[in-house]
Design a protein around this motif. Structure first.
Motif, PDB file in Angstrom:
ATOM      1  N   ARG A  15      -2.426  11.977  13.806  1.00 44.33           N
ATOM      2  CA  ARG A  15      -1.837  10.874  13.044  1.00 44.33           C
ATOM      3  C   ARG A  15      -0.954  10.005  13.935  1.00 44.33           C
ATOM      4  O   ARG A  15      -0.901   8.776  13.763  1.00 44.33           O
ATOM      5  N   ALA A  21       0.730   3.639   2.072  1.00 39.93           N
ATOM      6  CA  ALA A  21       1.115   3.908   3.461  1.00 39.93           C
ATOM      7  C   ALA A  21       2.304   3.049   3.874  1.00 39.93           C
ATOM      8  O   ALA A  21       3.230   3.528   4.555  1.00 39.93           O
ATOM      9  N   GLU A  22       2.319   1.776   3.468  1.00 43.41           N
ATOM     10  CA  GLU A  22       3.451   0.901   3.801  1.00 43.41           C
ATOM     11  C   GLU A  22       4.731   1.400   3.158  1.00 43.41           C
ATOM     12  O   GLU A  22       5.798   1.416   3.802  1.00 43.41           O
ATOM     13  N   THR A  37       0.845  -1.193   0.000  1.00 48.98           N
ATOM     14  CA  THR A  37       0.000   0.000   0.000  1.00 48.98           C
ATOM     15  C   THR A  37       0.885   1.249   0.000  1.00 48.98           C
ATOM     16  O   THR A  37       2.051   1.202   0.412  1.00 48.98           O
ATOM     17  N   GLU A  51       5.427   4.453   2.273  1.00 51.95           N
ATOM     18  CA  GLU A  51       5.824   5.712   2.913  1.00 51.95           C
ATOM     19  C   GLU A  51       6.521   5.448   4.247  1.00 51.95           C
ATOM     20  O   GLU A  51       7.550   6.064   4.563  1.00 51.95           O
ATOM     21  N   THR A  65       5.972   7.386  11.486  1.00 48.18           N
ATOM     22  CA  THR A  65       4.973   8.393  11.108  1.00 48.18           C
ATOM     23  C   THR A  65       5.499   9.791  11.427  1.00 48.18           C
ATOM     24  O   THR A  65       5.351  10.725  10.626  1.00 48.18           O
TER      25      THR A  65
END
Length: 331
Positions: free
Chosen positions: A145, A115-116, A113, A118, A266
């Motif tokens: 977040r 997100a993964e 994904t 990133e 994050t």
């Protein structure tokens, strides 16, 4: 599928994933992990000859090692997902061998994904910054977040907000630090993990923050001997975040380690710096006071100082080849 055979993961994929796993944080950069390929799955083991008998053990069992191995498991998950072969994770898969803390087995292949990808891109950029942060506040959207990052991994993150709350936490943290520093074994342990020359582990003295002053709000580990300009303060109102889990078992600590790493990555991806402040966790009475102050039934596992700051010095890592054991097969 690249990285997999009909019986599981390959040695080449193990090496790729471990290169990311070893970038996980660990107390005093002690790197208490080993990895191996067994029956097509990747296993993470605690390395028992790299103990922290005072700060990382004491009344907490293998708290520090389990937290670090949990963070390494999260990096493994990201690296495997990026190769299109995400894992199923089992914690403590063999009750007869508690040194094997996690086993990652191939799940259904799928693309990684965004997100993964990133989060994986942030792995080599994540570093602990022990320097003062800039006064610019962390925006509310980024704070949210960070909270969601911990929740996504089954942990929790509470922010200590407001001058009175931060001051109260600072008093608790300084008190815990004084308790630890009264123990000569603790001081010897810090000295043993401080590196004044090239080394594959420990904390380089140049990566340590400035020498603590009595008026500082939060305590600093004495890894370095850098002094600050006269009258120069550390940040007066840092953003303090507490990462925790539902309980305080070994499984909870591995869960908290994965949550911690997702929070740190994050934060890195959002341009933030962070450092870990574990003295209030290492002292049982302080840890209980912190839990009570947060009105949590779960257990605090790590405290973070988060903010905007200048780039931190990187800390060294043992080569991946040194922490990979030979592949084994059962039976």
């Amino acid at each position: 599928m690249a990285g997999m055979t009909s019986t599981g993961y390959t040695t080449a994929l193990l090496e790729t994933a471990v290169a990311a796993a070893i970038r996980a944080p660990s107390l005093h950069n002690s790197q208490p992990w080993r990895f191996r390929l067994r029956d097509g799955g990747i296993e993470v083991l605690v390395e028992r000859d790299r103990p922290l008998p005072v700060a990382g053990h004491g009344d907490l069992g293998d708290w520090a090692a389990h937290l670090a191995c949990g963070a390494a498991v999260f990096n493994l998950r990201l690296a495997l997902a990026a190769e299109g072969v995400p894992p199923r994770v089992r914690l403590f898969p063999n009750p007869d061998d508690p040194d094997v803390v996690a086993r990652l087995e191939p799940d259904r292949p799928r693309p990684a994904t965004p997100a993964e990808l990133e989060l994986l891109a942030a792995v080599p950029r994540r570093r602990s910054s022990r320097l003062p942060f800039f006064p610019e506040p962390v925006p509310g959207e980024i704070r949210w977040r960070l909270v969601e990052a911990a929740r996504a991994e089954g942990g929790w993150l509470d922010l200590v907000v407001g001058t009175a709350a931060v001051d109260a936490f600072g008093e608790l943290a300084r008190g815990a630090n004084r308790v630890l520093e009264r123990d000569p074994r603790y001081r010897a342990e810090i000295a043993a993990w401080t590196r004044h020359g090239p080394a594959p582990d420990g904390v380089p003295a140049r990566a340590g923050g400035p020498v603590a002053e009595p008026h500082d709000l939060l305590p600093q580990r004495p890894f370095g001997d850098r002094t600050r300009a006269p009258g120069r303060d550390f940040e007066a109102e840092p953003l303090v975040a507490v990462v925790g889990a539902a309980g305080d078992t070994a499984v909870d600590r591995l869960t908290a380690g994965q949550a911690l790493q997702r929070v740190l990555l994050t934060a890195t991806g959002a341009g933030l710096a962070a450092s870990m402040l574990s003295q209030p966790i290492e002292v049982a009475a302080a840890r209980e006071r912190l839990r009570t102050a947060l009105s949590r039934f779960g257990s605090p596992q790590m405290v973070l100082r988060v903010g905007y700051g200048q780039p931190a010095w990187p800390t060294p890592r043992r080569p991946a080849a040194e922490v990979i054991d030979m592949a084994v097969r059962s039976g």
